[in-house]
Design a protein around this motif. Structure first.
Motif, PDB file in Angstrom:
ATOM      1  N   GLN A 173       0.858  -1.186   0.000  1.00 38.01           N
ATOM      2  CA  GLN A 173       0.000   0.000   0.000  1.00 38.01           C
ATOM      3  C   GLN A 173       0.888   1.228   0.000  1.00 38.01           C
ATOM      4  O   GLN A 173       2.072   1.162   0.363  1.00 38.01           O
ATOM      5  N   PRO A 179      -2.064   8.472   0.287  1.00 37.71           N
ATOM      6  CA  PRO A 179      -3.272   8.351  -0.541  1.00 37.71           C
ATOM      7  C   PRO A 179      -4.033   9.656  -0.750  1.00 37.71           C
ATOM      8  O   PRO A 179      -4.876   9.741  -1.632  1.00 37.71           O
ATOM      9  N   PRO A 218      -4.049   5.458  -4.972  1.00 42.59           N
ATOM     10  CA  PRO A 218      -5.089   4.577  -4.430  1.00 42.59           C
ATOM     11  C   PRO A 218      -5.032   4.530  -2.907  1.00 42.59           C
ATOM     12  O   PRO A 218      -3.963   4.609  -2.302  1.00 42.59           O
ATOM     13  N   HIS A 219      -6.199   4.366  -2.281  1.00 46.65           N
ATOM     14  CA  HIS A 219      -6.295   4.431  -0.824  1.00 46.65           C
ATOM     15  C   HIS A 219      -6.047   3.096  -0.131  1.00 46.65           C
ATOM     16  O   HIS A 219      -5.631   3.061   1.027  1.00 46.65           O
ATOM     17  N   ASN A 242      -1.369   4.618 -14.092  1.00 53.31           N
ATOM     18  CA  ASN A 242      -1.887   4.368 -12.745  1.00 53.31           C
ATOM     19  C   ASN A 242      -2.821   3.171 -12.671  1.00 53.31           C
ATOM     20  O   ASN A 242      -3.124   2.683 -11.577  1.00 53.31           O
ATOM     21  N   HIS A 243      -3.273   2.661 -13.805  1.00 47.78           N
ATOM     22  CA  HIS A 243      -4.160   1.496 -13.783  1.00 47.78           C
ATOM     23  C   HIS A 243      -3.414   0.216 -13.427  1.00 47.78           C
ATOM     24  O   HIS A 243      -4.046  -0.827 -13.205  1.00 47.78           O
ATOM     25  N   ILE A 246      -3.466  -1.721  -8.482  1.00 44.37           N
ATOM     26  CA  ILE A 246      -4.795  -2.189  -8.072  1.00 44.37           C
ATOM     27  C   ILE A 246      -4.763  -2.386  -6.557  1.00 44.37           C
ATOM     28  O   ILE A 246      -4.207  -3.364  -6.054  1.00 44.37           O
ATOM     29  N   GLU A 248      -7.471  -2.246  -3.773  1.00 43.66           N
ATOM     30  CA  GLU A 248      -8.868  -2.123  -3.380  1.00 43.66           C
ATOM     31  C   GLU A 248      -9.193  -2.851  -2.079  1.00 43.66           C
ATOM     32  O   GLU A 248     -10.332  -2.798  -1.614  1.00 43.66           O
TER      33      GLU A 248
END
Length: 261
Positions: A173, A179, A218-219, A242-243, A246, A248
Motif C-alpha cells: 500500500q 493516498p 489509491p487508498h 496508474n491502472h 490495483i 482495493e
C-alpha cells in the motif's frame, strides 16, 4: 510493426572513444542481455562486434512516464535503451519481441544502472540517446506485442538481475498520508512510497509530465506492476500508468520501516 534489420555500426554514429569491446573468439551472434550488461566496466564501453540481443518491450511512453527510454527484457534480465524518439509507443508496442543490433552502440550507467545508447559527441564520455535516424536500423521486430509475462516479487526480492524487468509486487500500500496525494507534484518528478506488512518500503517514481500525474494515489492495499529500477543505491518502481496499481483491499498496519536498497 516491422523494423529495419541492418546493423547501426560505428561510422554513422561517430568514432568510438574510450574503451571498446569486441574482436574476441566468440564475437558475433545473439547474446543475453545479462551478457551484454556484463561488458560494462565502470566507464562507457562501445560494442564493436556484430552482436545482438533479443527480448520483449516492457515499457511504454504512451502515458508520459518513460521519456525516450525503452526497456527490454529477456530471461536473463532487462536493460534501458536511450532512444531519441518521442511517442515511441506508436512504433514499439508493449510486449513486442525485438532484436537490438548492438555494434556501434555504447554501454554506460545512469544512477548505477547499466543502459544502452550512443557515446555523446560533446566530449564528456557519457552515454546519450540513439539518434532517431538510426533507431530503425538498430531494432527489428520479431514478434507481435502482448502483455509481457510478469515476475512476482516482494520488495526485499529486488536485486541487480531485476533492474529494468517487468515486475509485480503484491500485498503493498502507499504509506500513511500519501493516498491523499497525487502521483506527482506539479513542478518536479516525484517519489511516492509503497510499503508491505513488514515495513519494507519502495519508491514509486512518476514524471510530472505523466498524463496521470495529477490523479490521487489509491487508498487501499493490493498490488502494483511496473518496471523495476535503481538509482544511486536504492531500488524503485516506475509504472506505465496508474491502472497498474490495483489497491482495493483494506489497509494494514506495517510492522516497521525498512528502506528498499
Amino acid at each position: 510493426m516491422a523494423l529495419g534489420a541492418c546493423s547501426v555500426g560505428k561510422t554513422p554514429l561517430g568514432e568510438a572513444s574510450g574503451d571498446t569491446v569486441g574482436g574476441g573468439s566468440s564475437s558475433g551472434g545473439t547474446i543475453t542481455i545479462a551478457a551484454l550488461k556484463a561488458m560494462y566496466v565502470n566507464h562507457p564501453v562501445t560494442v564493436t562486434d556484430e552482436v545482438s540481443v533479443s527480448g520483449r518491450i516492457v515499457s511504454s511512453d504512451r502515458w508520459g512516464n518513460f521519456y525516450k527510454t525503452l526497456c527490454v527484457e529477456d530471461d536473463s534480465g532487462g536493460i534501458a535503451v536511450r532512444i531519441d524518439l518521442g511517442e515511441y509507443f506508436r512504433t514499439f508496442g508493449l510486449g513486442e519481441e525485438v532484436t537490438i543490433y548492438c555494434n556501434g552502440l555504447t554501454l554506460g550507467t545512469y544512477g548505477g544502472a547499466v543502459q544502452l545508447g550512443v557515446l555523446s559527441a560533446d566530449g564528456t564520455n557519457t552515454v546519450t540517446y540513439i539518434p532517431s535516424a538510426y533507431v530503425m536500423s538498430a531494432f527489428r521486430s520479431v514478434g507481435e506485442g502482448a502483455e509481457p509475462p510478469v515476475t512476482t516479487v516482494t520488495i526485499p526480492d529486488l536485486s541487480p538481475g531485476l533492474i529494468n524487468a517487468w515486475v509485480e509486487i503484491r500485498e503493498v500500500q502507499f504509506e500513511e498520508g500519501e493516498p491523499s496525494l497525487t502521483w506527482s507534484e506539479e513542478d518536479a518528478d516525484t517519489d511516492r512510497y509503497i510499503t508491505d506488512a513488514q515495513g519494507n518500503r519502495l519508491a514509486v517514481r512518476t514524471s510530472r509530465y505523466a498524463t496521470f500525474a495529477g490523479e490521487l494515489l489509491p487508498h487501499g492495499s493490493g498490488f502494483i506492476r511496473g518496471v523495476a529500477g535503481y538509482f544511486n543505491g536504492a531500488y524503485q518502481l516506475t509504472v506505465i500508468n496508474n491502472h497498474y496499481a490495483i489497491m482495493e483491499s483494506e489497509r494494514f498496519d506495517p510492522e516497521g520501516t525498512v528502506e528498499g536498497e
